[in-house]
Scaffold this active site. Structure first.
Site, mmCIF file in Angstrom:
data_model
loop_
_atom_site.group_PDB
_atom_site.id
_atom_site.type_symbol
_atom_site.label_atom_id
_atom_site.label_comp_id
_atom_site.label_asym_id
_atom_site.label_seq_id
_atom_site.Cartn_x
_atom_site.Cartn_y
_atom_site.Cartn_z
ATOM 1 N N TYR A 147 -52.367 11.116 -17.712
ATOM 2 C CA TYR A 147 -52.664 9.751 -18.142
ATOM 3 C C TYR A 147 -51.415 8.906 -17.965
ATOM 4 C CZ TYR A 147 -53.998 5.876 -21.247
ATOM 5 O OH TYR A 147 -54.289 4.638 -21.769
ATOM 6 N N ASP A 243 -43.465 10.194 -14.857
ATOM 7 C CA ASP A 243 -43.871 9.418 -16.026
ATOM 8 C C ASP A 243 -43.387 10.185 -17.257
ATOM 9 O OD1 ASP A 243 -45.120 8.357 -18.209
ATOM 10 O OD2 ASP A 243 -47.101 8.208 -17.292
ATOM 11 N N LYS A 271 -42.674 3.927 -25.440
ATOM 12 C CA LYS A 271 -42.281 3.543 -26.800
ATOM 13 C C LYS A 271 -41.034 4.224 -27.362
ATOM 14 C CE LYS A 271 -46.363 6.194 -26.865
ATOM 15 N NZ LYS A 271 -47.700 5.979 -26.389
HETATM 16 N N1 HOZ Z 1 -52.645 6.829 -25.565
HETATM 17 C C1 HOZ Z 1 -52.290 7.472 -26.780
HETATM 18 C C2 HOZ Z 1 -52.599 8.909 -26.743
HETATM 19 N N2 HOZ Z 1 -52.128 9.610 -25.624
HETATM 20 C C3 HOZ Z 1 -52.986 6.878 -27.983
HETATM 21 C C4 HOZ Z 1 -52.492 5.543 -28.285
HETATM 22 C C5 HOZ Z 1 -52.877 5.032 -29.671
HETATM 23 O O1 HOZ Z 1 -54.042 5.138 -30.061
HETATM 24 O O2 HOZ Z 1 -52.020 4.549 -30.352
#
Ligand code: HOZ
Length: 435
Positions: A147, A243, A271
């Site tokens: 992802y 990534d 983040k």
């Molecule tokens: N994309 C995040 C999990 N791989 C979740 C992001 C969220 O819900 O904060």
């Protein structure tokens, strides 16, 4: 601990659904994949997170990774408090952006230059655009189950929330045009990559990969895999993009690329470089990054990019990590305890499970198969995971609300908490066997 009060969370969820699609601002949070009501969170501190009904949980999400020092770490908080006095956003260049860029490039030797953005999604989308601009080619390879955020071209056979609900790993609204240059290969299967190169000679701009996949659950690379990708990219003048939104500054100070000793041409972060604030970054070799506007012709921009509050939080966290290698010793040690412990417990309870882990991240898959790619991850029993998740939550353990996500350990976690977690898991796995 029995954390079973949910009155306020239930009420908030009902209210939220009236105004927000599915009641949440990101699908994983809706708890659909675990058939439960999402807990609305009030606050978090150290290794704990607290919901609006007054339940406390040991937090194994840590805002999906960035809280490597624990929630609300004073170093990060103090930096934020100090900077907000001077203004929240200027949409103009600041000194902190230089500090941040120097810090990141110093810690990640493959990066000569870096550009700040606001999320991992922006970082991967922009890195891909840059690689395409640099090579003058359109096609790129991603891996099934990886992802890279939710930009159109990358939402093809993607992991995370797309697989969590047992749905198709593709999104409606992504046009054929956007997806036609996205080629997908099988994680940990170099032959599938070679085949794509043979079929698309001279046309592949980039390979983008999570060097340790963490959005189909945690799936580490085979020993040779990343090196083979490096070699095939060199031969074909293709840009190799790591990534490292999940693995960056977590598996090691220099990320997965340091751990596996493979230098990508470009890297993306999320983040974690903002200490949890909305930040992302992409960077890499100078000649590639000089393609980015205003130096070059690849356009990318943003008012909040390099935001002073986010930079202050990120600089504080990264500087702390740089000066305190014991953070990694601690989280990796707890990782061994937790994931090794889970493996033994599953065996003892005789529940078919496969535990994948590396350092402080890991996943317990409810399958008897070894999980090494998307196909094997998909053999996991998501109903069993849902049962396990709900029971663990009642025992005060806050796990990812989906089988295909990672667990994250922070510096604030303790051995005692790991033991508590294992005790809870022992009960849950034993119950699962009975069911
Ligand atoms: N994309 C995040 C999990 N791989 C979740 C992001 C969220 O819900 O904060």
């Amino acid at each position: 601990m029995n954390q079973n009060k949910t009155e306020r969370s239930v009420a908030f969820f009902e209210e939220a659904k009236k105004y927000i699609p599915g009641g949440v601002n990101s699908p994983c949070r809706a708890y659909l994949a675990v058939q439960d009501t999402p807990r609305f969170i009030e606050k978090a501190n150290g290794s704990y997170i607290y919901d609006v009904d007054g339940n406390a949980y040991i937090d194994y999400i840590g805002s999906w990774g960035p809280m490597i020092l624990g929630n609300n770490h004073p170093i990060v908080l103090d930096a934020v408090k100090e900077v907000i006095e001077s203004g929240l956003s200027f949409g103009a260049a600041t000194e902190r952006e230089i500090q941040m860029a120097k810090l990141v490039c110093g810690l990640v030797p493959s990066m000569d230059m870096v550009r700040m953005v606001n999320s991992g999604t922006e970082a991967t989308m922009s890195a891909l655009r840059t690689a395409r601009g640099y090579t003058g080619r359109d096609k790129f390879i991603k891996f099934e189950g990886c992802y890279h955020g939710h930009s159109d071209a990358l939402l093809v056979k993607a992991g995370s929330g797309l697989i969590a609900n047992g749905g198709a790993p593709d999104s409606a609204g992504v046009t054929e045009g956007c997806a036609k240059d996205t080629l997908t290969a099988v994680y940990n299967d170099f032959e599938s990559v070679q085949k794509l190169f043979e079929e698309n000679k001279g046309e592949i701009a980039a390979i983008i990969i999570e060097p340790v996949a963490a959005n189909m659950g945690v799936v580490p690379p085979n020993p040779r895999f990343l090196k083979q990708l490096r070699e095939i990219c060199d031969v074909n003048k293709t840009v190799l993009i790591f990534d490292e939104v999940i693995t960056g500054f977590r598996l090691a100070l220099g990320g997965a690329q340091e751990l596996f000793d493979v230098k990508p041409d470009m890297t993306t972060f999320g983040k974690i470089i903002g200490g949890g604030m909305p930040v992302g970054a992409y960077g890499g070799k100078r000649e590639i990054m000089e393609m980015v506007a205003p130096c070059g012709t690849v356009y990318q921009a943003g008012t909040l990019s390099g935001n002073p509050v986010a930079m202050a939080a990120g600089i504080a966290q990264l500087s702390y990590l740089k000066e305190h290698p014991e953070v990694y010793t601690h989280i990796n040690k707890l990782g061994k305890l937790l994931y090794g412990g889970l493996r033994k417990l599953a065996e003892k309870a005789d529940v078919p499970c496969s535990v994948n882990d590396i350092g402080s991240i890991g996943s317990l898959f409810f399958t008897g198969q070894e999980v090494k790619n998307y196909l094997s991850a998909k053999t996991a029993d998501i109903t069993a995971y849902g049962t396990y998740f709900r029971q663990m939550l009642l025992k005060g353990i806050y796990l990812a609300p989906a089988q295909f996500e990672a667990m994250f350990i922070s510096y604030a976690h303790t051995e005692t908490q790991i033991k508590e977690t294992l005790e809870a898991a022992e009960d849950c796995l034993t119950n699962l066997k009975r069911v």
